[in-house]
Design an enzyme around this catalytic site. Structure first.
Site, PDB file in Angstrom:
ATOM      1  N   GLU A 226      -4.466  -2.576  -2.049  1.00 42.01           N
ATOM      2  CA  GLU A 226      -5.741  -2.643  -1.311  1.00 42.01           C
ATOM      3  C   GLU A 226      -6.592  -3.821  -1.783  1.00 42.01           C
ATOM      4  OE1 GLU A 226      -7.192  -2.820   1.375  1.00 42.01           O
ATOM      5  OE2 GLU A 226      -7.085  -0.683   1.847  1.00 42.01           O
ATOM      6  N   ASP A 302      -6.221   0.109   6.212  1.00 42.49           N
ATOM      7  CA  ASP A 302      -7.328   0.213   7.165  1.00 42.49           C
ATOM      8  C   ASP A 302      -6.829   0.031   8.596  1.00 42.49           C
ATOM      9  OD1 ASP A 302      -6.644  -2.432   7.080  1.00 42.49           O
ATOM     10  OD2 ASP A 302      -8.613  -3.154   6.387  1.00 42.49           O
TER      11      ASP A 302
END
Ligand SMILES: *[C@@H]1O[C@H](CO)[C@@H](O)[C@H](O)[C@H]1NC(C)=O
Length: 503
Positions: A226, A302
């Protein structure tokens, strides 16, 4: 103390038979790092698993069926899929978890970075026929992820959270990748949004250089942790992480407290190499990690949906697998004997020939695929048409610019220009030599969906075929977000009689 000969023989027999029968997840279990999710559309990943591997949904009536292994521990029953999908299109609607934890993968929901292309904001499903292979000579299908395609499970059981140790491997097509973000498989956020550094631990494969990268031009196996694709300790170049593009690629990421590793191999032969084995990134948030335990395929945490790649099989484990365990898993993958098979079917469309495409839809059979400048359309053409029009409706078949197992179509009147899809609209444009152009100009002829001729599948978007709609031409899917994806008369509009060229 030496065992008596008969006992030695019996022990040897047990050792051999359990070695032959073991699947990757039996090996991980033996190493005390059991699979907590096991996804394989090509084969069972436990020797005793005979349940469903995946579900397909067909376009003709939207019904589904489950595809299981031919026998416990075996290769998928591809014939069952081919029979169910005969004369229509098919999508992979569920990739079942074989571990017993119920961590199945289904269509990914919209996320913080992107809404999926479907009208409800979800991502596309993969074609069920985009990634054919053989395993020890037996046909099976992988999961071909185009940009916009993604799978996810945000409510998993048993998957590592926080800083808990885990491992994962995937078998990918090492020649199918791009630099978009992010073709991932592994652990991600349960909220479909970017919740910060260290909230993911997934395998990334591709040649994105926005964050870290490896030696050469890529593609590389990296870790999506991430807010960064890591090839090593920093968001930098790790020259120990090589460009790696084996047709069948084993990719491994594993992580435990302040320690993680990247490993890879040719999935068809040989053993694993280690490309990084060290401490966690020193930026805030990666030590300790804050893994959330969702599992995704083909997208970023996401729901970034620009990546592409192909998964054949993959697992997530509980606990940090040893290198020895992974060596046995790699040996098992090699022994499965992944190999390529034809990407085309139907009447042959020969490289070196010049062809015309006759529409087959009732009322349109005097129309042919043609172009007017950049625009690809259908026009009424016959032997008395002007030379200009006859040339506009004639195409040279050349080796696929983006994949030599398929073909590209060069305009007879504009040498060096090819049929290419741009935003799913067919156009004629000059080849520019880029990977993107070459792939978007590559098509794999199939058996005609309506039972005659050919349907022309886009290599990079195998749910989509040449289709005429309102006298223009597209790569269309059998139902989808665009008007040209309308299911009405899809099979006829997407079926062509390929004949000799006019000029
Ligand atoms: C299948 O489902 C899609 C999406 O809901 C819909 O557009 C299509 O008409 C359905 N097809 C059939 C044959 O029912």
């Amino acid at each position: 103390m030496a065992a008596r000969p008969s006992l030695r023989l019996a022990l040897a027999f047990i050792a051999i038979s359990s070695f032959v029968a073991a699947g990757p997840c039996d090996i991980y279990a033996d190493g005390n790092t059991p699979c907590v999710a096991a996804h394989g559309t090509t084969r069972a990943l436990y020797s005793a698993y005979s349940g469903p591997l995946y579900q397909v949904q067909r376009g003709s009536d939207n019904t589904t069926t489950e595809i299981s292994p031919l026998s416990a521990g075996g290769v998928a029953d591809a014939d069952a899929q081919d029979t169910f999908c005969d004369g229509t299109t098919c999508l992979i609607s569920v990739i079942y978890d074989q571990s017993g934890n119920g961590n199945d993968l289904t269509r990914a929901p919209p996320g913080g970075a992107a809404t999926g292309p479907e009208s409800d904001g979800y991502d596309n499903l993969a074609s069920a026929t985009g990634a054919p292979v053989t395993l020890d000579g037996s046909k099976a299908y992988g999961v071909f992820i185009s940009p916009g395609t993604g799978y996810r499970n945000d409510e998993t059981t048993g998957v590592a959270t926080g800083d808990e140790p885990e491992g994962m491997y995937a078998v990918f097509d090492g020649t199918h990748y791009n630099d978009g973000c992010c073709f991932d498989y592994g652990n991600a956020e349960t909220s479909d949004t970017d919740t910060g550094n260290g909230h993911m631990e997934a395998i990334y494969f591709g040649d994105n250089t926005f964050w870290g990268s490896g030696a050469g031009d890529g593609p590389w196996i990296m870790a999506d942790l991430e807010n960064g694709l890591f090839s090593g300790e920093d968001l930098d170049v790790n020259t120990g992480d090589p460009s790696i593009s084996y047709r069948f690629l084993t990719a491994i990421i594993k992580g435990e407290a302040d320690h993680w590793a990247i490993r890879g191999a040719n999935a068809a032969s040989g053993s694993l190499s280690t490309y990084y084995d060290g401490v966690r990134p020193d930026a805030t948030g990666y030590d300790p990690m804050s893994k959330e335990g969702s599992i995704l395929l083909g997208i970023g945490g996401d729901n970034s949906i620009s990546g592409q790649g192909t998964l054949y099989e993959g697992v997530v484990t509980s606990g940090y697998p040893s290198d020895d365990t992974e060596a046995s898993v790699q040996a098992n993958i090699v022994a499965a004997k992944y190999a390529t098979t034809s990407l085309t079917s139907g009447p042959s469309v020969d490289v070196g020939s010049s062809v015309s495409f006759q529409a087959t839809t009732s009322g349109y059979t005097d129309y042919y695929l043609a172009h007017d400048g950049d625009t690809v359309n259908i026009q009424v053409v016959d032997s008395s048409s002007s030379t200009t029009l006859q040339e506009q409706a004639s195409w040279n078949v050349v080796t696929g610019l983006g994949n030599s197992a398929c073909v590209s179509f060069e305009s007879v009147d504009t040498p060096g220009s090819y049929i290419v899809h741009i935003d799913f609209v067919l156009q004629v444009a000059a080849g520019d030599g880029t990977k993107q152009f070459n792939e978007d100009a590559t098509f794999c002829p199939q058996d005609g969906l309506s039972g005659e001729g050919n349907s022309i599948r886009a290599w990079g978007y195998p749910t989509r075929y040449f289709r005429h709609y309102a006298e223009l031409a597209y790569i269309a899917s059998n139902s989808g977000p665009h008007a040209f994806d309308a299911p009405t008369s899809f099979n006829d509009d997407a079926t062509w009689i390929i004949g000799d060229s006019f000029a």
